[in-house]
Design an enzyme around this catalytic site. Structure first.
Site, PDB file in Angstrom:
ATOM      1  N   LYS A  53      -6.283  11.558   4.372  1.00 46.50           N
ATOM      2  CA  LYS A  53      -6.831  12.636   5.188  1.00 46.50           C
ATOM      3  C   LYS A  53      -6.125  12.738   6.548  1.00 46.50           C
ATOM      4  CE  LYS A  53     -10.363  13.485   2.295  1.00 46.50           C
ATOM      5  NZ  LYS A  53     -10.272  12.479   1.232  1.00 46.50           N
TER       6      LYS A  53
HETATM    7  C1  LIG Z   1     -10.541  12.664  -0.136  1.00 50.29           C
HETATM    8  C2  LIG Z   1      -9.953  11.643  -1.015  1.00 50.29           C
HETATM    9  C3  LIG Z   1      -9.572  11.955  -2.334  1.00 50.29           C
HETATM   10  C4  LIG Z   1      -9.822  13.315  -2.943  1.00 50.29           C
HETATM   11  O1  LIG Z   1      -9.016  14.328  -2.376  1.00 50.29           O
HETATM   12  P1  LIG Z   1      -9.394  15.861  -2.572  1.00 50.29           P
HETATM   13  O2  LIG Z   1      -8.439  16.626  -1.744  1.00 50.29           O
HETATM   14  O3  LIG Z   1     -10.811  16.000  -2.105  1.00 50.29           O
HETATM   15  O4  LIG Z   1      -9.274  16.163  -4.028  1.00 50.29           O
HETATM   16  C5  LIG Z   1      -8.960  10.979  -3.082  1.00 50.29           C
HETATM   17  N1  LIG Z   1      -8.764   9.734  -2.587  1.00 50.29           N
HETATM   18  C6  LIG Z   1      -9.124   9.394  -1.331  1.00 50.29           C
HETATM   19  C7  LIG Z   1      -8.896   8.000  -0.861  1.00 50.29           C
HETATM   20  C8  LIG Z   1      -9.717  10.334  -0.507  1.00 50.29           C
HETATM   21  O5  LIG Z   1     -10.069   9.994   0.751  1.00 50.29           O
END
Ligand SMILES: *Cc1c(COP(=O)(O)O)cnc(C)c1O
Length: 497
Positions: A113
């Site tokens: 993120k």
């Molecule tokens: C948010 C997240 C995901 C999922 O990503 P999306 O964009 O919501 O599909 C997968 N792995 C981790 C570690 C995340 O923080």
């Protein structure tokens, strides 16, 4: 470039308006009305640049109302030297001839993120400066664990913003909870809610589209925005690393320029994999987009059948950031692949909110199934994969990444497709120490989170990110737990209105 809404085609706004608002007022998501393209020559040229240079080249095609100076300021600030634990920002780790791990967790909060949330505050403040003079922006976030911390870190002490994060009280790992509860900064707040991620996300969306709250906000010179992947400003930075990964695949000899790669993404809200779809449509040679889920396999079923049905049990898994049954960004894909048909998209979303399910028509399904493959695995298979990868390659991956590796290996067995592949690695293993440790050993001595971190280090010799190690013993600052019905009140309390 004009952005429209997935639920109302008459809407047309600039990139800055789309980013400043976050979500369209009728509940639709902003989508650019065209997808810019990159030629192989462009990709070759982009490959000679560093990550900051690559980001500018991709972002300027979408953020057409940002000046070059503005974009430089945003990108230089977000990815400046020292913020990420790799000079490449999103480095590729070659596991073997076919499998390349794209490490997206080198940022300040150790999850992918950060790739977007280090940039979003810059994009949002520039956007707000163009469209919302003299207004304070209130960022509301629903998190399944990683977005919350990454958004808090990105927005802390950013002038003219307040940020409030909601997380499901039992739905995040102990490390994720501690990361959020100890957040510093004068404009931040965190609240747990009794419910799951979908409840948190629906609650935030309901606040965004509530006319009375909007009025109250206007009177106080406040405006909402979102740091979730419903905000285009969250999505667009994610396109960059797929372009960058392709350049690196060519550079490390996995591919010749023009040859195709596959991309595997551990998926929850469908944001990360949608960014990969955009990269493909822009011209990055991508063959299949492989969507990997945990036991909350609503997307696997959808991609294999054309029916989306959230009426099913919800599981708390070892990969909690993917414990989601309503994948918001799928709406953007349906809109684009239906030929930007807002009426049809709005109807599917209405069916989803009323009946909890919808089935796409056969034309749309054909397009989706040509582009995407999908699979899922449960916690036992996730842990077995962590163990196997560690033994075979001496590489420690987190639970989310392991889901992707497992689904990819099942995909190659099923299809025989041996195209070189990029597997998105979305978190550092120490964010999920208990699960990762139990995957590589049966003999765990530790009881608490930080002794597990130490034990995992003893066993793996993988360096512990300092930003996680220093949380040990830090007192939580935010302890409020609220019912999901009271989320609006929590917002008012934070803002004192
Ligand atoms: C948010 C997240 C995901 C999922 O990503 P999306 O964009 O919501 O599909 C997968 N792995 C981790 C570690 C995340 O923080």
């Amino acid at each position: 470039m004009i952005y429209t809404s997935t639920r109302d085609k008459s809407i047309g706004v600039s990139a800055s308006e789309a980013i400043a608002k976050g979500i369209s007022s009728e509940g639709g998501l902003f989508v650019p009305t065209e997808i810019p393209t990159l030629s192989l020559d462009d990709i070759k040229r982009i490959g000679t640049l560093d990550y900051i240079g690559r980001a500018k080249e991709v972002l300027k095609l979408f953020l057409t109302d940002f000046t070059e100076e503005e974009l430089d300021m945003c990108v230089n600030g977000a990815y400046k030297k020292g913020k990420f634990s790799s000079d490449k920002v999103a480095p590729l780790y070659k596991l073997n001839d076919k499998e390349n791990i794209l490490e997206l967790w080198r940022g300040p909060t150790c999850a992918f993120k950060d790739m977007a949330l280090q940039l979003l505050p810059y994009l949002l403040t520039v956007s707000a400066g163009k469209t919302l003079k003299d207004t304070k922006i209130v960022i509301l976030v629903a998190t399944s664990g990683d977005t919350g911390k990454a958004a808090l870190e990105g927005f802390k002490d950013v002038p003219n913003t307040e940020i409030l994060v909601f997380y499901p009280v039992d739905g995040v790992s102990p490390m994720q909870k501690l990361q959020m509860a100890t957040q510093e900064g004068n404009n931040v707040s965190v609240c747990a809610i009794r419910g799951n991620f979908d409840d948190a996300q629906s609650g935030v969306k309901a606040i965004f589209t509530n006319k009375e709250i909007e009025k109250k906000f206007k009177e106080n010179n406040l405006a909402f925005s979102s740091a979730n992947s419903i905000n285009w400003g969250r999505l667009v930075p994610q396109i960059v690393y797929y372009v960058s990964a392709y350049c690196d695949m060519v550079e490390n000899g996995s591919l010749k320029l023009g040859e195709e790669m596959n991309v595997v993404v551990p998926t929850g809200n469908f944001g990360n994999i949608l960014a990969a779809y955009y990269a493909k449509e822009m011209g990055v040679p991508i063959k299949k987009l492989i969507c990997a889920s945990n036991s909350n396999n609503v997307l696997t079923d959808f991609l294999k059948s054309g029916t989306y049905n959230k009426n099913r049990d919800f599981y708390c898994t070892a990969s909690p950031s993917m414990d989601i049954l309503i994948s918001s960004n799928l709406e953007r894909l349906l809109f684009i692949l239906s030929g930007y048909d807002a009426e049809k998209t709005a109807e599917y979303m209405r069916e989803l909110s009323v009946d909890g399910k919808y089935s796409v028509d056969s034309d749309l399904y054909k397009k989706i199934s040509d582009l995407f493959d999908a699979g899922y695995c449960d916690d036992n298979a996730t842990k077995a994969t962590i163990n196997e990868v560690f033994k075979k390659y001496d590489y420690l991956c987190d639970t989310h990444t392991a889901v992707a590796v497992n689904v990819y290996e099942e995909y190659t067995k099923r299809t025989g497709d041996d195209t070189p592949t990029v597997i998105a690695s979305t978190a550092n293993p120490y964010k999920f120490s208990a699960s990762v440790l139990s995957a590589i050993t049966d003999d765990i001595k530790s009881k608490d989170e930080f002794s597990m971190v130490e034990e995992l280090f003893e066993k793996s010799k993988e360096p512990v990110p300092p930003q996680l190690a220093t949380l040990k013993g830090k007192a939580p600052r935010f302890t409020r737990v609220s019912d999901k019905e009271d989320m609006a009140q929590v917002v008012f309390d934070m803002l004192g209105i």
